[in-house]
Write a protein that holds these residues in place. Structure first.
Motif, PDB file in Angstrom:
ATOM      1  N   ASP A   1       0.829  -1.215   0.000  1.00 58.20           N
ATOM      2  CA  ASP A   1       0.000   0.000   0.000  1.00 58.20           C
ATOM      3  C   ASP A   1       0.863   1.263   0.000  1.00 58.20           C
ATOM      4  OD1 ASP A   1      -2.305  -1.416  -0.071  1.00 58.20           O
ATOM      5  OD2 ASP A   1      -3.031  -0.853   1.912  1.00 58.20           O
ATOM      6  N   SER A   2       1.811   1.308   0.949  1.00 56.52           N
ATOM      7  CA  SER A   2       2.636   2.524   1.024  1.00 56.52           C
ATOM      8  C   SER A   2       3.604   2.606  -0.162  1.00 56.52           C
ATOM      9  CB  SER A   2       3.380   2.590   2.355  1.00 56.52           C
ATOM     10  OG  SER A   2       4.006   1.374   2.631  1.00 56.52           O
ATOM     11  N   MET A   3       4.048   1.452  -0.650  1.00 55.38           N
ATOM     12  CA  MET A   3       4.944   1.472  -1.817  1.00 55.38           C
ATOM     13  C   MET A   3       4.207   1.988  -3.053  1.00 55.38           C
ATOM     14  SD  MET A   3       7.103  -2.054  -1.304  1.00 55.38           S
ATOM     15  CE  MET A   3       8.514  -1.747  -2.359  1.00 55.38           C
ATOM     16  N   LEU A   4       2.927   1.617  -3.171  1.00 49.24           N
ATOM     17  CA  LEU A   4       2.141   2.110  -4.310  1.00 49.24           C
ATOM     18  C   LEU A   4       2.004   3.633  -4.260  1.00 49.24           C
ATOM     19  CD1 LEU A   4      -0.685  -0.555  -4.713  1.00 49.24           C
ATOM     20  CD2 LEU A   4       0.851   0.228  -6.510  1.00 49.24           C
ATOM     21  N   CYS A   5       1.875   4.191  -3.034  1.00 52.18           N
ATOM     22  CA  CYS A   5       1.810   5.658  -2.899  1.00 52.18           C
ATOM     23  C   CYS A   5       3.076   6.288  -3.483  1.00 52.18           C
ATOM     24  CB  CYS A   5       1.677   6.063  -1.435  1.00 52.18           C
ATOM     25  SG  CYS A   5       0.069   5.755  -0.731  1.00 52.18           S
ATOM     26  N   HIS A   6       4.227   5.729  -3.115  1.00 50.88           N
ATOM     27  CA  HIS A   6       5.495   6.249  -3.640  1.00 50.88           C
ATOM     28  C   HIS A   6       5.553   6.071  -5.156  1.00 50.88           C
ATOM     29  CE1 HIS A   6       6.680   5.923   0.586  1.00 50.88           C
ATOM     30  NE2 HIS A   6       7.724   6.675   0.316  1.00 50.88           N
ATOM     31  N   PHE A   7       5.197   4.865  -5.618  1.00 54.50           N
ATOM     32  CA  PHE A   7       5.301   4.516  -7.038  1.00 54.50           C
ATOM     33  C   PHE A   7       4.382   5.396  -7.897  1.00 54.50           C
ATOM     34  CE2 PHE A   7       3.988   1.902 -10.697  1.00 54.50           C
ATOM     35  CZ  PHE A   7       5.231   1.640 -11.264  1.00 54.50           C
ATOM     36  N   CYS A   8       3.115   5.529  -7.475  1.00 52.91           N
ATOM     37  CA  CYS A   8       2.129   6.276  -8.279  1.00 52.91           C
ATOM     38  C   CYS A   8       2.479   7.758  -8.379  1.00 52.91           C
ATOM     39  CB  CYS A   8       0.720   6.111  -7.699  1.00 52.91           C
ATOM     40  SG  CYS A   8       0.104   4.423  -7.812  1.00 52.91           S
ATOM     41  N   HIS A   9       3.123   8.281  -7.333  1.00 53.65           N
ATOM     42  CA  HIS A   9       3.473   9.708  -7.334  1.00 53.65           C
ATOM     43  C   HIS A   9       4.928   9.948  -7.728  1.00 53.65           C
ATOM     44  CE1 HIS A   9      -0.382  11.012  -5.766  1.00 53.65           C
ATOM     45  NE2 HIS A   9      -0.334   9.989  -4.930  1.00 53.65           N
ATOM     46  N   ASN A  10       5.558   8.875  -8.221  1.00 58.49           N
ATOM     47  CA  ASN A  10       6.941   8.972  -8.708  1.00 58.49           C
ATOM     48  C   ASN A  10       7.886   9.513  -7.637  1.00 58.49           C
ATOM     49  OD1 ASN A  10       8.804   8.464 -10.683  1.00 58.49           O
ATOM     50  ND2 ASN A  10       8.635  10.478 -11.628  1.00 58.49           N
ATOM     51  N   VAL A  11       7.659   9.073  -6.406  1.00 60.98           N
ATOM     52  CA  VAL A  11       8.517   9.461  -5.280  1.00 60.98           C
ATOM     53  C   VAL A  11       9.471   8.297  -5.006  1.00 60.98           C
ATOM     54  CG1 VAL A  11       8.534  10.057  -2.817  1.00 60.98           C
ATOM     55  CG2 VAL A  11       6.674  10.875  -4.289  1.00 60.98           C
ATOM     56  N   SER A  12      10.736   8.609  -4.741  1.00 57.54           N
ATOM     57  CA  SER A  12      11.688   7.520  -4.513  1.00 57.54           C
ATOM     58  C   SER A  12      11.360   6.779  -3.215  1.00 57.54           C
ATOM     59  CB  SER A  12      13.117   8.063  -4.478  1.00 57.54           C
ATOM     60  OG  SER A  12      13.217   9.061  -3.481  1.00 57.54           O
ATOM     61  N   PHE A  13      11.644   5.478  -3.199  1.00 60.53           N
ATOM     62  CA  PHE A  13      11.368   4.655  -2.022  1.00 60.53           C
ATOM     63  C   PHE A  13      12.334   5.049  -0.891  1.00 60.53           C
ATOM     64  CE2 PHE A  13       9.898   1.527  -5.397  1.00 60.53           C
ATOM     65  CZ  PHE A  13       8.546   1.741  -5.138  1.00 60.53           C
ATOM     66  N   PRO A  14      11.958   4.763   0.371  1.00 60.23           N
ATOM     67  CA  PRO A  14      12.764   5.246   1.496  1.00 60.23           C
ATOM     68  C   PRO A  14      14.160   4.619   1.595  1.00 60.23           C
ATOM     69  CG  PRO A  14      10.933   3.877   2.254  1.00 60.23           C
ATOM     70  CD  PRO A  14      10.725   4.104   0.807  1.00 60.23           C
ATOM     71  N   CYS A  15      15.073   5.437   2.099  1.00 59.12           N
ATOM     72  CA  CYS A  15      16.447   4.991   2.356  1.00 59.12           C
ATOM     73  C   CYS A  15      16.785   5.248   3.824  1.00 59.12           C
ATOM     74  CB  CYS A  15      17.447   5.769   1.499  1.00 59.12           C
ATOM     75  SG  CYS A  15      17.464   5.279  -0.239  1.00 59.12           S
ATOM     76  N   THR A  16      17.593   4.371   4.400  1.00 57.24           N
ATOM     77  CA  THR A  16      18.119   4.583   5.758  1.00 57.24           C
ATOM     78  C   THR A  16      19.606   4.255   5.712  1.00 57.24           C
ATOM     79  OG1 THR A  16      17.855   2.295   6.525  1.00 57.24           O
ATOM     80  CG2 THR A  16      15.919   3.728   6.723  1.00 57.24           C
ATOM     81  N   ARG A  17      20.252   4.331   6.863  1.00 54.50           N
ATOM     82  CA  ARG A  17      21.693   3.996   6.875  1.00 54.50           C
ATOM     83  C   ARG A  17      21.928   2.509   6.577  1.00 54.50           C
ATOM     84  NH1 ARG A  17      20.569   4.827  12.376  1.00 54.50           N
ATOM     85  NH2 ARG A  17      20.822   2.943  13.678  1.00 54.50           N
ATOM     86  N   ASN A  18      20.838   1.702   6.648  1.00 54.48           N
ATOM     87  CA  ASN A  18      20.951   0.267   6.353  1.00 54.48           C
ATOM     88  C   ASN A  18      20.755  -0.056   4.867  1.00 54.48           C
ATOM     89  OD1 ASN A  18      21.231  -0.163   9.101  1.00 54.48           O
ATOM     90  ND2 ASN A  18      19.043  -0.438   9.420  1.00 54.48           N
ATOM     91  N   GLY A  19      20.507   0.979   4.050  1.00 60.97           N
ATOM     92  CA  GLY A  19      20.289   0.735   2.625  1.00 60.97           C
ATOM     93  C   GLY A  19      18.989   1.361   2.137  1.00 60.97           C
ATOM     94  N   CYS A  20      18.560   0.967   0.941  1.00 62.01           N
ATOM     95  CA  CYS A  20      17.355   1.563   0.333  1.00 62.01           C
ATOM     96  C   CYS A  20      16.353   0.483  -0.082  1.00 62.01           C
ATOM     97  CB  CYS A  20      17.720   2.364  -0.918  1.00 62.01           C
ATOM     98  SG  CYS A  20      18.665   3.861  -0.553  1.00 62.01           S
TER      99      CYS A  20
END
Length: 298
Positions: free
Chosen positions: A127-146
């Motif tokens: 669900d939250s990934m689709l929000c990022h994907f549909c609005h062309n927003v990059s997926f989250p990154c942390t110090r552990n990677g992306c």
């Protein structure tokens, strides 16, 4: 909200400007509005009405609150429906177990965002990934990677496989026929009252969730309909024949596409009739009888 404002404007052009469904001095009893307890469904419904009604007046807007996502009101107790749901959830679980790549993906993502794998899986990150994907927003990154597109693809591919198996196994269909029955029963009762000349509840709006819409689509036999997108809309239209006023028909649209002849109760009707609609009695017979016949008649 913007999508629902646009939905409202679209429906206003068709049903109010073109077909004069509501008078300009519409009254509160000509609307039937119902929403779940989640604030987002109320907000979606209000946004659609704001675009739809010629004079949006707060004082005339009254939403009924529906505690069940199935909109089953006083007809929610149904042990057999719950049995179908339990079997369907078991099927989903077993399919997930088979998919080692999915398990690995959940593990990687959980590590990146620093939560337990079980917690991430339960939150259904699609669900939250689709929000990022549909609005062309990059997926989250942390110090552990992306979190990246490969993670998204694995979950999306599994979702499509799950939908395919769901159609084949038909457990979800059993759940849907029983789960969607109350809301479809309310719909035909409202239509039948309209055919008798009653002028209240000319426009009914149920502002709901994907878990409301999916069972209704499945129960209607619209098995090719994919999972509902944001601001998805399913519309039931009631039509009266000008030449034979006692004749009434229905038309069903999903996201603006006429799907009337894709429904299980009206698949072959267009071969016998030039009208792009289905007799109301077909829908009534389906809800009153055929939905139960499809379950084996018990």
């Amino acid at each position: 909200v913007v999508q629902h404002l646009q939905n409202g404007q679209l429906l206003r052009d068709i049903y109010l400007k073109k077909h004069k469904l509501l008078p300009t001095d519409w009254s509160a009893d000509q609307l039937y509005l119902e929403t779940t307890g989640k604030s987002r469904t109320l907000q979606s419904g209000l946004a659609l009405l704001y675009g739809f009604l010629p004079d949006f007046d707060w004082k005339k807007i009254y939403f009924r609150h529906q505690p069940s996502a199935l909109f089953c009101s006083g007809s929610c107790y149904c042990p057999v429906r719950n049995q179908y749901l339990e079997k369907e959830q078991r099927r989903q679980y077993l399919l997930r177990l088979k998919n080692s790549q999915l398990e690995k993906t959940y593990g990687e993502m959980a590590k990146i965002v620093d939560v337990p794998t079980k917690q991430l899986r339960a939150a259904n990150p699609i669900d939250s990934m689709l929000c990022h994907f549909c609005h062309n927003v990059s997926f989250p990154c942390t110090r552990n990677g992306c979190v990246d597109m490969e993670h998204f693809k694995v979950i999306k591919t599994h979702q499509i496989e799950d939908e395919k198996e769901r159609r084949e196994k038909k457990l979800y269909l059993g759940y849907s026929l029983l789960g969607a029955h109350p809301i479809l029963n309310q719909t035909i009762s409202r239509m039948q009252r309209a055919t008798e000349g009653r002028k209240e509840e000319l426009f009914a709006l149920y502002s709901a969730h994907d878990v409301t819409l999916s069972p209704v689509l499945s129960a209607l036999g619209l098995s090719e309909a994919r999972f509902p997108r944001f601001a998805a809309r399913l519309i039931f239209e009631l039509w009266q024949d000008r030449e034979k006023p006692s004749d009434h028909s229905v038309r069903i649209l999903y996201n603006g596409v006429d799907v009337t002849f894709h429904t299980s109760f009206c698949q072959d009707h267009h071969k016998r009739s030039p009208k792009p609609m289905c007799p109301l009695e077909n829908l009534v017979r389906f809800v009153k009888r055929d939905m139960f016949v499809a379950l084996g008649g018990s």
